[in-house]
Motif scaffolding. Structure first.
Motif, PDB file in Angstrom:
ATOM      1  N   VAL A 238      37.521  45.452  43.165  1.00 63.20           N
ATOM      2  CA  VAL A 238      37.923  44.121  42.721  1.00 63.20           C
ATOM      3  C   VAL A 238      38.895  44.219  41.551  1.00 63.20           C
ATOM      4  O   VAL A 238      38.613  44.879  40.551  1.00 63.20           O
ATOM      5  N   GLY A 239      40.048  43.559  41.674  1.00 66.90           N
ATOM      6  CA  GLY A 239      40.997  43.504  40.566  1.00 66.90           C
ATOM      7  C   GLY A 239      40.566  42.453  39.559  1.00 66.90           C
ATOM      8  O   GLY A 239      40.266  41.316  39.920  1.00 66.90           O
ATOM      9  N   VAL A 240      40.521  42.838  38.295  1.00 67.39           N
ATOM     10  CA  VAL A 240      40.112  41.929  37.225  1.00 67.39           C
ATOM     11  C   VAL A 240      41.237  41.856  36.203  1.00 67.39           C
ATOM     12  O   VAL A 240      41.779  42.877  35.794  1.00 67.39           O
ATOM     13  N   VAL A 241      41.591  40.636  35.790  1.00 69.43           N
ATOM     14  CA  VAL A 241      42.558  40.420  34.727  1.00 69.43           C
ATOM     15  C   VAL A 241      41.881  39.513  33.713  1.00 69.43           C
ATOM     16  O   VAL A 241      41.363  38.457  34.071  1.00 69.43           O
ATOM     17  N   GLU A 242      41.879  39.948  32.458  1.00 65.20           N
ATOM     18  CA  GLU A 242      41.201  39.163  31.430  1.00 65.20           C
ATOM     19  C   GLU A 242      42.001  39.171  30.138  1.00 65.20           C
ATOM     20  O   GLU A 242      42.730  40.115  29.854  1.00 65.20           O
ATOM     21  N   VAL A 243      41.877  38.100  29.392  1.00 66.37           N
ATOM     22  CA  VAL A 243      42.456  38.027  28.056  1.00 66.37           C
ATOM     23  C   VAL A 243      41.367  38.476  27.094  1.00 66.37           C
ATOM     24  O   VAL A 243      40.287  37.895  27.058  1.00 66.37           O
TER      25      VAL A 243
END
Length: 73
Positions: free
Chosen positions: A15-20
């Motif tokens: 799963v690709g995760v992008v977070e600030v």
């Protein structure tokens, strides 16, 4: 204007995760946090973005985003 640190990675190989992870108007604070995160996540993507306030970000030429391919989902 503030700056944000964006962290992108593949979780569990699927799963690709992008977070600030961090936001600040202070350059020194941002630099220290970026160094800390680079040590913590040496194999992941980290980027600093300028984030203008009260702005529709998708109308800018470039805004905080990370491309993740279909095969990464």
């Amino acid at each position: 204007m503030i700056k944000i640190i964006v962290h992108a990675f593949i979780e569990n190989g699927q799963v690709g995760v992008v977070e600030v992870l961090y936001a600040s108007p202070d350059e020194l604070s941002l630099s220290k946090k970026m160094a800390e995160l680079a040590t913590q996540f040496p194999n992941d993507y980290l980027a600093i973005y300028d984030l203008p306030l009260d702005t529709d970000l998708n109308k800018l030429d470039h805004y905080p985003s990370v491309e993740i391919g279909k095969e990464e989902f």
